[in-house]
Motif scaffolding. Structure first.
Motif, PDB file in Angstrom:
ATOM      1  N   PRO A 159       0.849 -13.616  46.055  1.00  0.00           N
ATOM      2  CA  PRO A 159       0.126 -12.415  46.372  1.00  0.00           C
ATOM      3  C   PRO A 159       0.532 -11.002  46.351  1.00  0.00           C
ATOM      4  O   PRO A 159       1.755 -11.056  47.037  1.00  0.00           O
ATOM      5  CB  PRO A 159      -0.543 -12.913  47.967  1.00  0.00           C
ATOM      6  N   VAL A 160      -0.126 -10.277  46.146  1.00  0.00           N
ATOM      7  CA  VAL A 160       0.448  -8.821  46.057  1.00  0.00           C
ATOM      8  C   VAL A 160      -0.672  -7.887  46.935  1.00  0.00           C
ATOM      9  O   VAL A 160      -1.761  -7.783  46.551  1.00  0.00           O
ATOM     10  CB  VAL A 160       0.668  -8.294  44.582  1.00  0.00           C
ATOM     11  N   LEU A 161      -0.212  -7.337  48.109  1.00  0.00           N
ATOM     12  CA  LEU A 161      -1.053  -6.619  48.990  1.00  0.00           C
ATOM     13  C   LEU A 161      -1.450  -5.320  48.392  1.00  0.00           C
ATOM     14  O   LEU A 161      -1.041  -4.613  47.549  1.00  0.00           O
ATOM     15  CB  LEU A 161      -0.002  -6.320  50.237  1.00  0.00           C
ATOM     16  N   ALA A 162      -2.567  -4.979  48.688  1.00  0.00           N
ATOM     17  CA  ALA A 162      -3.762  -4.229  48.267  1.00  0.00           C
ATOM     18  C   ALA A 162      -2.951  -2.735  48.385  1.00  0.00           C
ATOM     19  O   ALA A 162      -3.077  -1.786  47.526  1.00  0.00           O
ATOM     20  CB  ALA A 162      -5.014  -3.969  48.813  1.00  0.00           C
ATOM     21  N   ASP A 163      -2.128  -2.597  49.612  1.00  0.00           N
ATOM     22  CA  ASP A 163      -1.470  -1.139  49.793  1.00  0.00           C
ATOM     23  C   ASP A 163      -0.259  -1.203  49.089  1.00  0.00           C
ATOM     24  O   ASP A 163       0.536  -0.072  49.535  1.00  0.00           O
ATOM     25  CB  ASP A 163      -1.634  -0.873  51.328  1.00  0.00           C
ATOM     26  N   ASP A 164       0.329  -2.105  48.640  1.00  0.00           N
ATOM     27  CA  ASP A 164       1.794  -1.945  47.869  1.00  0.00           C
ATOM     28  C   ASP A 164       1.608  -1.400  46.526  1.00  0.00           C
ATOM     29  O   ASP A 164       0.494  -1.712  45.715  1.00  0.00           O
ATOM     30  CB  ASP A 164       2.124  -3.280  47.442  1.00  0.00           C
ATOM     31  N   PRO A 165       2.559  -0.407  46.108  1.00  0.00           N
ATOM     32  CA  PRO A 165       2.384   0.389  44.968  1.00  0.00           C
ATOM     33  C   PRO A 165       3.090  -0.525  43.872  1.00  0.00           C
ATOM     34  O   PRO A 165       4.343  -0.372  43.414  1.00  0.00           O
ATOM     35  CB  PRO A 165       3.363   1.503  45.242  1.00  0.00           C
ATOM     36  N   PRO A 184      11.908  -5.208  33.051  1.00  0.00           N
ATOM     37  CA  PRO A 184      11.620  -3.759  32.890  1.00  0.00           C
ATOM     38  C   PRO A 184      10.484  -3.248  31.951  1.00  0.00           C
ATOM     39  O   PRO A 184      10.350  -3.800  31.106  1.00  0.00           O
ATOM     40  CB  PRO A 184      13.055  -3.455  32.360  1.00  0.00           C
ATOM     41  N   GLY A 185      10.125  -1.947  32.429  1.00  0.00           N
ATOM     42  CA  GLY A 185       9.105  -1.389  31.435  1.00  0.00           C
ATOM     43  C   GLY A 185       7.827  -1.154  32.257  1.00  0.00           C
ATOM     44  O   GLY A 185       7.097  -0.498  31.816  1.00  0.00           O
ATOM     45  N   GLY A 186       7.652  -1.817  33.392  1.00  0.00           N
ATOM     46  CA  GLY A 186       6.596  -1.681  34.102  1.00  0.00           C
ATOM     47  C   GLY A 186       6.205  -0.239  34.752  1.00  0.00           C
ATOM     48  O   GLY A 186       7.319   0.507  34.964  1.00  0.00           O
ATOM     49  N   ARG A 187       5.023   0.034  34.673  1.00  0.00           N
ATOM     50  CA  ARG A 187       4.696   1.301  35.457  1.00  0.00           C
ATOM     51  C   ARG A 187       4.237   1.036  36.687  1.00  0.00           C
ATOM     52  O   ARG A 187       3.251   0.478  37.002  1.00  0.00           O
ATOM     53  CB  ARG A 187       3.764   2.190  34.422  1.00  0.00           C
ATOM     54  N   PRO A 188       4.366   2.184  37.784  1.00  0.00           N
ATOM     55  CA  PRO A 188       3.971   1.983  38.846  1.00  0.00           C
ATOM     56  C   PRO A 188       2.560   2.212  39.003  1.00  0.00           C
ATOM     57  O   PRO A 188       2.004   3.273  38.466  1.00  0.00           O
ATOM     58  CB  PRO A 188       4.623   3.113  39.834  1.00  0.00           C
ATOM     59  N   LEU A 189       1.776   1.437  39.922  1.00  0.00           N
ATOM     60  CA  LEU A 189       0.346   1.600  39.777  1.00  0.00           C
ATOM     61  C   LEU A 189      -0.012   1.801  41.204  1.00  0.00           C
ATOM     62  O   LEU A 189       0.109   0.901  42.313  1.00  0.00           O
ATOM     63  CB  LEU A 189      -0.426   0.185  39.353  1.00  0.00           C
ATOM     64  N   PRO A 190      -0.198   3.034  41.950  1.00  0.00           N
ATOM     65  CA  PRO A 190      -0.630   3.252  43.220  1.00  0.00           C
ATOM     66  C   PRO A 190      -1.817   2.731  43.625  1.00  0.00           C
ATOM     67  O   PRO A 190      -2.527   2.034  43.027  1.00  0.00           O
ATOM     68  CB  PRO A 190      -0.733   4.591  43.161  1.00  0.00           C
ATOM     69  N   PRO A 191      -1.781   2.334  45.064  1.00  0.00           N
ATOM     70  CA  PRO A 191      -3.017   1.603  45.497  1.00  0.00           C
ATOM     71  C   PRO A 191      -4.372   1.877  44.998  1.00  0.00           C
ATOM     72  O   PRO A 191      -5.226   1.335  44.903  1.00  0.00           O
ATOM     73  CB  PRO A 191      -2.656   1.507  47.082  1.00  0.00           C
TER      74      PRO A 191
END
Length: 251
Positions: free
Chosen positions: A161-167, A187-194
């Motif tokens: 699981p990945v918490l909904a408020d985790d970036p 590597p290469g993933g892009r941050p996805l804000p909540p």
């Protein structure tokens, strides 16, 4: 075989002196290429019925094994003329149409057809400044209906699981968000804000989500294009997507 089906015009080009080849998205036959004979003659029975994005009931003469079928009648039910009056609406609709043309295929997919037509209707009625986000919502809903929606509630690699408020980082290749452990190995993933993840979750489910500003729009357009290229188009360029993403029309 004669077939009458709901249809929408997604692409057209002139053929010989008086005819036109039209690509239709249909409820009963998927995406089909048809020949409209004599459509460019002054007294054509088609008149202006085959304008881009027009919806109607198409009567097709279908023959097995043919790449090009015959269009005998097209009775207009909705013209969507508003899409041609605004560049933001038009480029957004063209991007959605390109998605449908490339990936709906020749088999019937009534649910995808409904999403496509509902998105075009939404774009036709939207304010120009809201068109891009309406297109994003419809495009992600269509992608999910085709079976390629991104994984957003758990790690796309290990399924923790990945918490909904985790970036959480978003990996196009993996097909969704990653946990911190898997992200370190990819590597290469892009941050996805909540907030961006909440928007994607809503759009995939066909639900509205409040529009953001230009920065959010550009990020979402890029995310969609890269995801589609990774999972549906095998890396091939999507010209209408690039125009839609590149141009910054007055909003």
């Amino acid at each position: 075989m004669l077939l009458a089906t709901d249809a929408v015009v997604l692409h057209a080009f002139d053929y010989m002196e008086s005819s036109r080849i039209v690509r239709l998205a249909t409820r009963e036959a998927g995406v089909v290429s048809v020949l409209a004979r004599g459509v460019r003659r002054p007294k054509s029975r088609f008149g202006g019925s085959l304008d881009l994005f027009t919806a109607g009931v198409a009567q097709l003469s279908m023959r097995a094994g043919r790449d090009l079928q015959s269009l005998t009648v097209f009775d207009v039910t909705r013209s969507r003329h508003q899409l041609a009056s605004s560049m933001p609406r038009f480029t957004a609709a063209a991007a959605v149409a390109e998605l449908a043309l490339r990936f709906l295929g020749e088999e019937p997919h009534p649910e995808a057809f409904e999403i496509l037509t509902a998105t075009l209707d939404e774009l036709a009625e939207s304010a120009p400044g809201d068109a891009a986000f309406a297109a994003l919502a419809g495009a992600w809903h269509l992608v999910a209906e085709l079976g390629f929606g991104p994984v957003l509630q758990e790690c796309a690699t290990c399924h923790d699981p990945v918490l909904a408020d985790d970036p959480a980082p978003f990996s196009h290749r993996a097909g969704g968000v990653l946990c911190s452990r898997c992200a370190a190995r990819a590597p290469g993933g892009r941050p996805l804000p909540p907030a961006a993840r909440a928007a994607l979750s809503a759009w995939i489910a066909g639900q509205p989500y409040p529009a953001g500003g230009r920065a959010e729009l550009a990020a979402h357009q890029r995310l969609l294009r890269l995801f589609v290229q990774a999972h549906l188009s095998e890396g091939r360029i999507l010209p209408a997507f690039e125009v839609w993403e590149r141009e910054r029309w007055e909003r």
